[in-house]
Design a protein around this motif. Sequence first.
Motif, PDB file in Angstrom:
ATOM      1  N   LYS A 170       0.820  -1.213   0.000  1.00 35.04           N
ATOM      2  CA  LYS A 170       0.000   0.000   0.000  1.00 35.04           C
ATOM      3  C   LYS A 170       0.854   1.264   0.000  1.00 35.04           C
ATOM      4  N   TYR A 171       2.003   1.226   0.681  1.00 39.61           N
ATOM      5  CA  TYR A 171       2.849   2.408   0.834  1.00 39.61           C
ATOM      6  C   TYR A 171       4.078   2.415  -0.067  1.00 39.61           C
ATOM      7  N   ALA A 172       4.301   1.348  -0.801  1.00 42.20           N
ATOM      8  CA  ALA A 172       5.562   1.130  -1.519  1.00 42.20           C
ATOM      9  C   ALA A 172       6.011   2.314  -2.379  1.00 42.20           C
ATOM     10  N   LYS A 173       5.111   2.953  -3.080  1.00 42.35           N
ATOM     11  CA  LYS A 173       5.511   4.017  -4.007  1.00 42.35           C
ATOM     12  C   LYS A 173       5.128   5.406  -3.518  1.00 42.35           C
ATOM     13  N   THR A 174       4.879   5.530  -2.217  1.00 40.26           N
ATOM     14  CA  THR A 174       4.490   6.829  -1.682  1.00 40.26           C
ATOM     15  C   THR A 174       5.706   7.691  -1.384  1.00 40.26           C
ATOM     16  N   ARG A 175       5.462   8.975  -1.259  1.00 42.58           N
ATOM     17  CA  ARG A 175       6.538   9.940  -1.001  1.00 42.58           C
ATOM     18  C   ARG A 175       7.280   9.630   0.297  1.00 42.58           C
ATOM     19  N   HIS A 176       6.541   9.186   1.300  1.00 41.67           N
ATOM     20  CA  HIS A 176       7.130   8.916   2.615  1.00 41.67           C
ATOM     21  C   HIS A 176       8.098   7.728   2.573  1.00 41.67           C
ATOM     22  N   ASN A 177       8.078   6.952   1.513  1.00 40.08           N
ATOM     23  CA  ASN A 177       8.914   5.755   1.408  1.00 40.08           C
ATOM     24  C   ASN A 177      10.186   5.968   0.605  1.00 40.08           C
ATOM     25  N   GLY A 209       8.912  17.895  -1.534  1.00 37.93           N
ATOM     26  CA  GLY A 209       8.024  19.041  -1.714  1.00 37.93           C
ATOM     27  C   GLY A 209       6.783  18.916  -0.852  1.00 37.93           C
ATOM     28  N   LYS A 210       5.868  19.844  -1.044  1.00 35.38           N
ATOM     29  CA  LYS A 210       4.581  19.746  -0.358  1.00 35.38           C
ATOM     30  C   LYS A 210       3.537  20.483  -1.161  1.00 35.38           C
ATOM     31  N   ASP A 211       2.317  20.168  -0.889  1.00 32.16           N
ATOM     32  CA  ASP A 211       1.180  20.793  -1.542  1.00 32.16           C
ATOM     33  C   ASP A 211       0.469  21.637  -0.496  1.00 32.16           C
ATOM     34  N   PRO A 212       0.462  22.965  -0.660  1.00 34.77           N
ATOM     35  CA  PRO A 212      -0.143  23.821   0.360  1.00 34.77           C
ATOM     36  C   PRO A 212      -1.651  23.599   0.526  1.00 34.77           C
ATOM     37  N   TYR A 213      -2.264  22.922  -0.432  1.00 38.36           N
ATOM     38  CA  TYR A 213      -3.707  22.688  -0.375  1.00 38.36           C
ATOM     39  C   TYR A 213      -4.063  21.297   0.134  1.00 38.36           C
ATOM     40  N   GLN A 214      -3.048  20.515   0.487  1.00 34.63           N
ATOM     41  CA  GLN A 214      -3.288  19.148   0.940  1.00 34.63           C
ATOM     42  C   GLN A 214      -2.688  18.957   2.327  1.00 34.63           C
ATOM     43  N   ASP A 215      -3.379  18.217   3.164  1.00 39.01           N
ATOM     44  CA  ASP A 215      -2.873  17.872   4.489  1.00 39.01           C
ATOM     45  C   ASP A 215      -1.542  17.139   4.332  1.00 39.01           C
ATOM     46  N   VAL A 216      -0.557  17.498   5.163  1.00 43.09           N
ATOM     47  CA  VAL A 216       0.781  16.906   5.055  1.00 43.09           C
ATOM     48  C   VAL A 216       0.724  15.382   5.165  1.00 43.09           C
ATOM     49  N   SER A 217      -0.075  14.852   6.096  1.00 38.79           N
ATOM     50  CA  SER A 217      -0.176  13.391   6.269  1.00 38.79           C
ATOM     51  C   SER A 217      -0.682  12.717   5.002  1.00 38.79           C
ATOM     52  N   GLU A 218      -1.673  13.316   4.382  1.00 36.85           N
ATOM     53  CA  GLU A 218      -2.198  12.756   3.130  1.00 36.85           C
ATOM     54  C   GLU A 218      -1.158  12.870   2.019  1.00 36.85           C
ATOM     55  N   TYR A 219      -0.489  14.009   1.964  1.00 37.54           N
ATOM     56  CA  TYR A 219       0.486  14.252   0.911  1.00 37.54           C
ATOM     57  C   TYR A 219       1.632  13.241   0.964  1.00 37.54           C
ATOM     58  N   VAL A 220       2.232  13.035   2.144  1.00 31.67           N
ATOM     59  CA  VAL A 220       3.381  12.129   2.225  1.00 31.67           C
ATOM     60  C   VAL A 220       2.993  10.686   1.941  1.00 31.67           C
ATOM     61  N   LEU A 221       1.725  10.347   2.149  1.00 27.88           N
ATOM     62  CA  LEU A 221       1.281   8.979   1.899  1.00 27.88           C
ATOM     63  C   LEU A 221       0.677   8.803   0.507  1.00 27.88           C
ATOM     64  N   SER A 222       0.813   9.833  -0.337  1.00 28.41           N
ATOM     65  CA  SER A 222       0.356   9.709  -1.718  1.00 28.41           C
ATOM     66  C   SER A 222       1.564   9.480  -2.627  1.00 28.41           C
ATOM     67  N   GLN A 223       1.279   9.074  -3.856  1.00 29.12           N
ATOM     68  CA  GLN A 223       2.358   8.761  -4.792  1.00 29.12           C
ATOM     69  C   GLN A 223       2.843  10.008  -5.519  1.00 29.12           C
TER      70      GLN A 223
END
Length: 187
Positions: A13-20, A135-149
């Motif tokens: 589930k997390y393999a290709k996310t930013r946090h990984n 990076g980060k998306d100012p319009y997205q929650d940080v937790s959601e952003y790091v766990l997205s691809q």
Amino acid sequence: MIVIVGLGNPGRKYAKTRHNVGFMVVDELARKYGLAFREKNDYYIAEWRLENKDITIIKPTTYMNLSGTAVKKVVNEKILKNLPESLIVIHDDVDMPVGKIKIKKNGSSGGHKGVQSIIDSLGTKDFIRIKIGIGKDPYQDVSEYVLSQFTSEQRAKIKEKISEAVDSIVVIINEGVNKAMNIYNRL
């Protein structure tokens, strides 16, 4: 002995996310040098020898916020007395542009919960970090952003930077962290 830690979250589930991105770097390091990870307690481990130095690479399976649990087990077993030079932690950084690499010795966690877990578990900030900007998306929650691809454009840039991060690890091992900082912090 040198311990290299890639931070990330276990599972497909997390393999290709930013946090990984930390996992991605150590996976590439293992692929480049023909190493295989095996499961042990709270982490995956691969062992390696480079330039007469014993190296242990780990990927904690405790999830990001508890990474320190796995790191402490390995550090206590392998290198407790040789910090900071003998522990390298690779992790993502939302406060840096996508693909920027920064190597630093010690310091705060910068709000990164995996790094904070390591600091809390070891009782020290004295270890080397290789930070890779996501990076980060100012319009997205940080937790959601790091766990997205990554976007397709970001993926191409990150792939190149993962290779640079692997090269920086080899420079740290062979020539020291100061040399690596001089090379890679300028790029």
